[in-house]
Design a protein around this motif. Structure first.
Motif, PDB file in Angstrom:
ATOM      1  N   ALA A 480       0.899  -1.280   0.159  1.00  0.00           N
ATOM      2  CA  ALA A 480       0.163   0.101  -0.059  1.00  0.00           C
ATOM      3  C   ALA A 480       0.877   1.327  -0.030  1.00  0.00           C
ATOM      4  N   MET A 481       2.012   1.239   0.882  1.00  0.00           N
ATOM      5  CA  MET A 481       2.933   2.312   0.792  1.00  0.00           C
ATOM      6  C   MET A 481       3.461   2.469  -0.561  1.00  0.00           C
ATOM      7  N   GLU A 482       4.019   1.569  -1.231  1.00  0.00           N
ATOM      8  CA  GLU A 482       4.820   1.656  -2.377  1.00  0.00           C
ATOM      9  C   GLU A 482       3.824   2.080  -3.414  1.00  0.00           C
ATOM     10  N   ALA A 483       2.415   1.697  -3.423  1.00  0.00           N
ATOM     11  CA  ALA A 483       1.335   2.228  -4.447  1.00  0.00           C
ATOM     12  C   ALA A 483       1.415   3.620  -4.269  1.00  0.00           C
ATOM     13  N   ILE A 484       1.272   4.232  -3.313  1.00  0.00           N
ATOM     14  CA  ILE A 484       1.333   5.559  -2.894  1.00  0.00           C
ATOM     15  C   ILE A 484       2.795   6.301  -3.685  1.00  0.00           C
ATOM     16  N   LEU A 485       3.811   5.530  -3.129  1.00  0.00           N
ATOM     17  CA  LEU A 485       5.089   6.414  -3.674  1.00  0.00           C
ATOM     18  C   LEU A 485       5.145   6.299  -5.332  1.00  0.00           C
ATOM     19  N   SER A 486       4.810   5.138  -5.829  1.00  0.00           N
ATOM     20  CA  SER A 486       4.787   4.849  -7.151  1.00  0.00           C
ATOM     21  C   SER A 486       3.914   5.957  -7.926  1.00  0.00           C
ATOM     22  N   GLU A 487       2.679   6.166  -7.258  1.00  0.00           N
ATOM     23  CA  GLU A 487       2.008   7.064  -7.874  1.00  0.00           C
ATOM     24  C   GLU A 487       2.546   8.544  -7.953  1.00  0.00           C
ATOM     25  N   GLY A 488       3.153   8.896  -6.927  1.00  0.00           N
ATOM     26  CA  GLY A 488       4.153  10.079  -6.614  1.00  0.00           C
ATOM     27  C   GLY A 488       5.110  10.248  -7.604  1.00  0.00           C
ATOM     28  N   ILE A 489       5.793   9.188  -7.971  1.00  0.00           N
ATOM     29  CA  ILE A 489       6.779   9.013  -8.807  1.00  0.00           C
ATOM     30  C   ILE A 489       6.341   9.155 -10.331  1.00  0.00           C
ATOM     31  N   ARG A 490       5.157   8.790 -10.805  1.00  0.00           N
ATOM     32  CA  ARG A 490       4.362   8.850 -12.028  1.00  0.00           C
ATOM     33  C   ARG A 490       4.120  10.246 -12.116  1.00  0.00           C
ATOM     34  N   ASN A 491       3.491  10.819 -11.143  1.00  0.00           N
ATOM     35  CA  ASN A 491       3.028  12.138 -11.464  1.00  0.00           C
ATOM     36  C   ASN A 491       4.281  13.365 -11.616  1.00  0.00           C
ATOM     37  N   ILE A 492       5.468  13.076 -10.756  1.00  0.00           N
ATOM     38  CA  ILE A 492       6.607  13.795 -11.058  1.00  0.00           C
ATOM     39  C   ILE A 492       7.370  13.688 -12.467  1.00  0.00           C
ATOM     40  N   VAL A 493       7.299  12.482 -12.634  1.00  0.00           N
ATOM     41  CA  VAL A 493       8.252  12.006 -14.110  1.00  0.00           C
ATOM     42  C   VAL A 493       7.476  12.241 -15.277  1.00  0.00           C
ATOM     43  N   ALA A 494       6.177  11.599 -15.070  1.00  0.00           N
ATOM     44  CA  ALA A 494       5.381  11.496 -16.561  1.00  0.00           C
ATOM     45  C   ALA A 494       4.593  12.674 -16.795  1.00  0.00           C
ATOM     46  N   THR A 495       4.452  13.454 -16.051  1.00  0.00           N
ATOM     47  CA  THR A 495       3.053  14.594 -16.361  1.00  0.00           C
ATOM     48  C   THR A 495       3.820  15.904 -16.293  1.00  0.00           C
ATOM     49  N   GLY A 497       2.806  20.497 -16.529  1.00  0.00           N
ATOM     50  CA  GLY A 497       1.629  21.666 -16.394  1.00  0.00           C
ATOM     51  C   GLY A 497       0.764  21.277 -15.344  1.00  0.00           C
ATOM     52  N   GLY A 498      -0.601  21.547 -15.661  1.00  0.00           N
ATOM     53  CA  GLY A 498      -1.633  21.335 -14.370  1.00  0.00           C
ATOM     54  C   GLY A 498      -1.610  20.090 -13.917  1.00  0.00           C
ATOM     55  N   GLU A 499      -1.479  19.102 -14.920  1.00  0.00           N
ATOM     56  CA  GLU A 499      -1.581  17.644 -14.370  1.00  0.00           C
ATOM     57  C   GLU A 499      -0.456  17.181 -13.546  1.00  0.00           C
ATOM     58  N   ARG A 500       0.517  17.905 -13.357  1.00  0.00           N
ATOM     59  CA  ARG A 500       1.540  17.564 -12.138  1.00  0.00           C
ATOM     60  C   ARG A 500       1.188  18.308 -10.811  1.00  0.00           C
ATOM     61  N   THR A 501       0.589  17.399  -9.704  1.00  0.00           N
ATOM     62  CA  THR A 501      -0.045  17.884  -8.666  1.00  0.00           C
ATOM     63  C   THR A 501       1.053  17.796  -7.663  1.00  0.00           C
ATOM     64  N   VAL A 502       2.045  16.628  -7.594  1.00  0.00           N
ATOM     65  CA  VAL A 502       3.128  16.321  -6.462  1.00  0.00           C
ATOM     66  C   VAL A 502       4.251  17.378  -6.864  1.00  0.00           C
ATOM     67  N   ARG A 503       4.215  18.555  -6.171  1.00  0.00           N
ATOM     68  CA  ARG A 503       5.123  19.624  -6.148  1.00  0.00           C
ATOM     69  C   ARG A 503       5.738  19.888  -4.870  1.00  0.00           C
ATOM     70  N   ASN A 504       6.271  18.787  -4.076  1.00  0.00           N
ATOM     71  CA  ASN A 504       6.910  19.285  -2.753  1.00  0.00           C
ATOM     72  C   ASN A 504       8.119  20.028  -2.919  1.00  0.00           C
TER      73      ASN A 504
END
Length: 572
Positions: A480-495, A497-504
């Motif tokens: 479950a934790m790594e599913a969350i981490l994976s989605e964060g990676i996907r958002n940072i790397v693959a998106t 503009g406005g689609e990129r929401t992980v902006r720590n």
């Protein structure tokens, strides 16, 4: 309450601090000489992560006619959801034989945002930190031979750093799909294990693929990613799991940029949605096994207790209460006060659309307060959006001491600056006695794909190492934790503009942002820091949880890599 909060212009969240120092997002003009890399790659030092004067002189000559670069522009926060993609790179045939295919001079407006040389410089800055970490490990006295062996095993993040150093050293030896092997002693370390060398080599393929993606050499990048995916999996060791998820994200980026949607798959949940949907038992297992949350919560609550030591009516505004475990600690601390008994503890829980119902959390807190015989009230404030919160909804009484607690709530607003500005305006009006802020400490908001990728790779490799160590016996929780981490990676790397929401962003960026609202960092007492260390020691893996000061903030990390920050603030 007054309305004299400062007038604030939009703030840019493009804070770009490198792992070993601030990295300026500068355009490096590619000169196109036949042996450019052969002449200059020796200028990079994987040992110390610095660039020699020869290279610095070259850059200065290239930039003499360019306008002065102001790093402050990049370090301020103005999130532009429609920010532009990285300009296209020309397809380059082999790193050793780079040349401009046209005899026409390069137009500065068409120069790519990052050349391969700039990629190597950034990577070198990060990789250089590895030597420092290993020297610290070796200086620790330990006569136990078994412990000595364990101590010398490289963490996932250290493996990535060695791979980065080797990649910089061997950049001129990379061809289309392979690299000439490096002798195991070339990294300057003791002989590495076979598994570590395999992981380092695999990480080099990932770094090479990322460089080719940044240059839009998608066919070559795809071949390297196939190698990465074939030799890694979600069930392998921490390094290979990290590489697997980054390789998947890079492949998705290629598919988006080439218009190939055959492998895209179905729509995915966002990182925040996965966190909200996490099963209570799994969330509890993570809380009990991973030291980060408890270390930060106890530190924050201790600081809060110290700043309300003589107050009898206390009103805490929680911007994201979730399970509310931290407030049971506060209740116990208040009950144990010998002087000035508490007349009322009131908690206001802010809830927004899409959040799980917090009614059960409120019931548990009321029941716990009753068992302690503590006067307690808890109310829920639901709004469709954070911009709808008003001072009136909080119902603050004149004789109450107000405290605000924000646990990872602000980072979700970085992609929506209007929400952040609206919330900060309300908080400025009520002027709480103290505001505790817990955040992810990572600079993942650069508009440059290259910087974002490298920042994220080191950050997430440390987190995967942590999850593997802490949740090795909790398979469901780890997944479950790594599913969350994976989605964060996907958002940072693959998106983009406005689609990129992980902006720590890092603590330095938050400092500049809070300063605009006349907020002052107040730091933590020795008692708070001592409490944090005690909590860390209670965990089986607590020895790997590192606590370091950054100004007046506390950095909570894993094996020396800062992962989270906890800070305390007051309004002037």
């Amino acid at each position: 309450m007054g309305n004299d909060h400062p007038s604030v212009a939009p703030f840019s969240f493009r804070g770009i601090q490198g792992g070993c120092g601030t990295v300026q997002e500068q355009v490096v003009e590619f000169q196109g000489k036949q042996d450019f890399f052969q002449d200059h790659i020796g200028s990079f030092s994987a040992e110390n992560g610095k660039v020699t004067q020869s290279y610095k002189s070259q850059i200065q000559l290239q930039q003499q006619d360019e306008p002065k670069f102001d790093i402050k522009v990049l370090e301020e926060f103005n999130i532009d959801p429609a920010q532009q993609m990285t300009p296209p790179f020309q397809e380059i045939v082999g790193l050793k034989n780079q040349q401009v295919t046209s005899s026409e001079p390069i137009n500065n407006k068409q120069v790519p945002q990052f050349s391969s040389l700039a990629y190597l410089e950034i990577l070198s800055n990060y990789a250089s930190k590895f030597k420092k970490l290993r020297v610290q490990d070796r200086t620790e006295p330990n006569n136990n031979s078994e412990a000595q062996v364990d101590r010398q095993e490289l963490s996932a993040e250290e493996i990535i750093r060695v791979a980065g150093a080797r990649y910089v050293q061997l950049s001129s030896h990379w061809y289309d799909d392979y690299c000439m092997p490096l002798h195991p002693y070339a990294s300057g370390l003791e002989v590495l294990s076979e598994e570590e060398n395999k992981d380092i080599e695999l990480a080099q393929f990932l770094l090479a693929a990322a460089e080719r993606v940044s240059c839009q050499q998608y066919e070559r990048a795809s071949r390297m990613l196939l190698h990465c995916l074939f030799n890694s999996s979600p069930g392998a060791n921490a390094v290979q799991r990290t590489i697997f998820h980054f390789a998947q994200a890079l492949r998705e980026r290629i598919e988006k940029e080439t218009g190939n949607t055959t492998l895209m798959g179905c729509a995915k949940n966002t990182e925040d949605e996965l966190i909200k949907k996490m099963d209570t038992n799994i969330a509890l297992a993570c809380h009990q096994k991973i030291p980060f949350n408890q270390v930060m919560q106890f530190t924050g609550v201790q600081a809060l207790v110290e700043h309300i030591a003589y107050d009898t009516k206390i009103h805490v505004i929680d911007l994201d209460i979730r399970h509310g475990i931290r407030w049971t600690c506060l209740m116990q601390a208040l009950v144990e006060r010998n002087e000035r008994k508490v007349e009322l503890l009131k908690i206001t829980a802010i809830g927004t659309a899409g959040q799980p119902d917090i009614e059960e959390t409120v019931k548990r807190l009321k029941s716990f307060a009753k068992s302690l015989n503590l006067p307690f009230a808890c109310k829920q404030v639901y709004v469709g959006d954070i911009t709808e919160i008003t001072e009136q909804q909080l119902e603050i009484e004149d004789d109450e001491t107000v405290a605000v607690y924000s646990a990872y709530g602000l980072r979700n607003m970085e992609s929506r600056p209007a929400c952040l500005e609206s919330l900060m305006s309300v908080l400025t009006n009520i002027k709480p006695t103290i505001m505790i802020v817990l955040e992810v400490n990572a600079n993942l908001n650069s508009s440059s794909f290259v910087i974002r990728f490298i920042e994220a790779l080191f950050h997430y490799s440390a987190f995967f190492d942590c999850v593997e160590t802490c949740l090795k016996d909790e398979i469901s929780a780890r997944m479950a934790m790594e599913a969350i981490l994976s989605e964060g990676i996907r958002n940072i790397v693959a998106t983009e503009g406005g689609e990129r929401t992980v902006r720590n962003v890092g603590i330095e960026v938050w400092r500049r942002f809070f300063a605009r609202y006349r907020m002052v960092e107040i730091g933590f007492s020795e008692s708070s820091l001592y409490q944090a260390r005690l909590v860390a020691r209670e965990f089986a893996s607590g020895k790997f949880c590192t606590l370091d000061a950054n100004g007046k903030s506390l950095m909570v990390g894993w094996k020396g890599t800062p992962v989270h920050s906890v800070s305390a603030w007051r309004f002037l």
